[in-house]
Design an enzyme around this catalytic site. Structure first.
Site, PDB file in Angstrom:
ATOM      1  N   GLY A  10       0.819  -1.220   0.000  1.00 30.76           N
ATOM      2  CA  GLY A  10       0.000   0.000   0.000  1.00 30.76           C
ATOM      3  C   GLY A  10       0.848   1.264   0.000  1.00 30.76           C
ATOM      4  O   GLY A  10       2.086   1.206  -0.010  1.00 30.76           O
ATOM      5  N   ALA A  58      -5.416  -2.542   5.346  1.00 29.84           N
ATOM      6  CA  ALA A  58      -6.800  -2.185   5.671  1.00 29.84           C
ATOM      7  C   ALA A  58      -7.617  -2.109   4.397  1.00 29.84           C
ATOM      8  O   ALA A  58      -7.071  -1.989   3.295  1.00 29.84           O
ATOM      9  CB  ALA A  58      -6.848  -0.833   6.391  1.00 29.84           C
ATOM     10  N   THR A  60      -9.392   0.395   2.682  1.00 32.67           N
ATOM     11  CA  THR A  60      -9.301   1.851   2.846  1.00 32.67           C
ATOM     12  C   THR A  60     -10.273   2.648   1.966  1.00 32.67           C
ATOM     13  O   THR A  60     -10.237   3.876   1.988  1.00 32.67           O
ATOM     14  CB  THR A  60      -7.862   2.331   2.538  1.00 32.67           C
ATOM     15  N   ASP A 100      -8.310   9.571  11.529  1.00 33.90           N
ATOM     16  CA  ASP A 100      -9.047  10.725  12.070  1.00 33.90           C
ATOM     17  C   ASP A 100     -10.569  10.498  11.993  1.00 33.90           C
ATOM     18  O   ASP A 100     -11.334  11.168  12.677  1.00 33.90           O
ATOM     19  CB  ASP A 100      -8.668  12.004  11.303  1.00 33.90           C
ATOM     20  N   TYR A 123     -16.346   3.038   7.787  1.00 32.60           N
ATOM     21  CA  TYR A 123     -14.877   2.958   7.886  1.00 32.60           C
ATOM     22  C   TYR A 123     -14.416   3.441   9.267  1.00 32.60           C
ATOM     23  O   TYR A 123     -13.621   2.780   9.942  1.00 32.60           O
ATOM     24  CB  TYR A 123     -14.252   3.815   6.780  1.00 32.60           C
ATOM     25  N   LYS A 127     -12.508   1.253  12.404  1.00 34.38           N
ATOM     26  CA  LYS A 127     -11.233   1.648  13.025  1.00 34.38           C
ATOM     27  C   LYS A 127     -11.428   1.870  14.529  1.00 34.38           C
ATOM     28  O   LYS A 127     -10.581   1.469  15.337  1.00 34.38           O
ATOM     29  CB  LYS A 127     -10.694   2.919  12.363  1.00 34.38           C
ATOM     30  N   TRP A 148      -5.496  11.970   5.769  1.00 33.01           N
ATOM     31  CA  TRP A 148      -5.259  12.581   4.448  1.00 33.01           C
ATOM     32  C   TRP A 148      -3.892  12.185   3.867  1.00 33.01           C
ATOM     33  O   TRP A 148      -3.082  13.033   3.485  1.00 33.01           O
ATOM     34  CB  TRP A 148      -5.366  14.115   4.536  1.00 33.01           C
TER      35      TRP A 148
END
Ligand SMILES: NC(=O)c1ccc[n+]([C@@H]2O[C@H](COP(=O)([O-])OP(=O)(O)OC[C@H]3O[C@@H](n4cnc5c(N)ncnc54)[C@H](OP(=O)(O)O)[C@@H]3O)[C@@H](O)[C@H]2O)c1
Length: 280
Positions: A10, A58, A60, A100, A123, A127, A148
């Site tokens: 990744g 993950a 993502t 975040d 998502y 987490k 980000w």
């Protein structure tokens, strides 16, 4: 020291593989060990016998998670539990990558590591639940929340903006979500240092400073010397399946407690653009 990285193919994983020198590092892709398969994970961890494991694997795709919640929880929460269980078996320490998006975005000052989780997307929930489970299973695990992410090794916001800007006279970018861009290379370096410092608990790791996606896009376009006009837009006009927090700036105070400081996102973007030019 031996290190095993899940998610080595990744954006972050590739940066970690490049940055992690001086140690014996094994990088695993999903074809090497699908983290949903507890037995396969156990075998991979026992074979590599690491001192540290970094779990950067993950699902993502934040919008994809909304339509595939079962897959999202199977990979992001249950997969994390499988890795932590295997880590415990061999006595390895664990760094888990979180986001975040565990926060609701209603604050107007940076989120501290002990602020209440209140995810607003599938998502984010995967987490948040993984964080809670891992802290139960492995109280000394290190949870690195970032945001980000951008970098040279995959799809990311600056890459998308540059491709759009190359073909359009104007682009619209949302101006009502504020967060911290993070260069994968800088995050990778910080993770290596956190492991060397034996870090545990939750640590926020992003580039310093914050911006909206619009402000980020403006600087990307200007930095690349393009003349495309970037226009501010509202999230309402660019509706997407997953809710994004309006404000998800992460406080670096705990990172500073480890004696670490991250470069500003302006500096990071400049280095990304230079690197991109070199490799194009
Ligand atoms: N990107 C962001 O903006 C952002 C923000 C906050 C937090 N994070 C977190 O930071 C970490 C790294 O993100 P990233 O952007 O580098 O991710 P990425 O580029 O999307 O890469 C995901 C990695 O996970 C692996 N993976 C996916 N499903 C798997 C499975 N079932 N079993 C094993 N491996 C699997 C992929 O392997 P294959 O390619 O081999 O399938 C790939 O190596 C993730 O935990 C992510 O949630 C990312």
């Amino acid at each position: 020291m031996r290190v095993t990285i899940f998610g080595a193919s990744g954006l972050l994983g590739k940066a970690l593989m490049r940055e992690w020198r001086e140690d014996t590092v094994t990088g695993l892709r999903s074809s090497d060990a699908d983290i949903r398969d507890a037995e396969r994970v156990r075998q991979a961890v026992q074979k590599t016998s690491p001192g540290w494991i970094v779990l950067a694997a993950a699902y993502t795709d934040v919008d994809g998670c909304e339509s595939n919640p079962d897959l999202a929880f199977a990979v992001n929460r249950d997969g994390a539990i499988n890795v932590a269980t295997a880590a415990r078996l061999v006595g390895a320490r664990l760094v888990f990558l979180s986001s975040d998006y565990v926060f609701d975005g209603r604050k107007t000052t940076p989120y501290e590591t002990d602020d209440t989780r209140n995810p607003q997307s599938v998502y984010g929930r995967t987490k948040a639940e993984a964080e809670i489970k891992l802290q139960e299973l492995m109280p000394d695990c290190c949870i690195v929340r970032t945001s980000w992410l951008f970098g040279m090794d995959g799809k990311c916001f600056p890459d998308t903006i540059l491709k759009l800007a190359a073909n359009r006279p104007a682009i619209d970018v949302v101006n009502d979500q504020r967060g911290c861009p993070t260069y994968a290379l800088d995050l990778a370096r910080a993770i290596v240092r956190l492991c060397r410092k034996n870090a545990s608990g939750i640590v926020h790791v992003t580039n310093a400073g914050d911006c909206t996606w619009f402000e980020f896009a403006e600087e990307i376009v200007q930095g690349a010397g393009l003349t495309t006009t970037v226009r501010p837009a509202s999230s309402q006009h660019m509706s997407r399946p997953a809710h994004r927090p309006a404000y998800s700036v992460l406080s670096p105070s705990r990172l500073k407690g480890f004696g670490l400081e991250m470069p500003s996102w302006h500096d990071a973007l400049q280095r990304y653009l230079e690197q991109r030019q070199l490799t194009s």
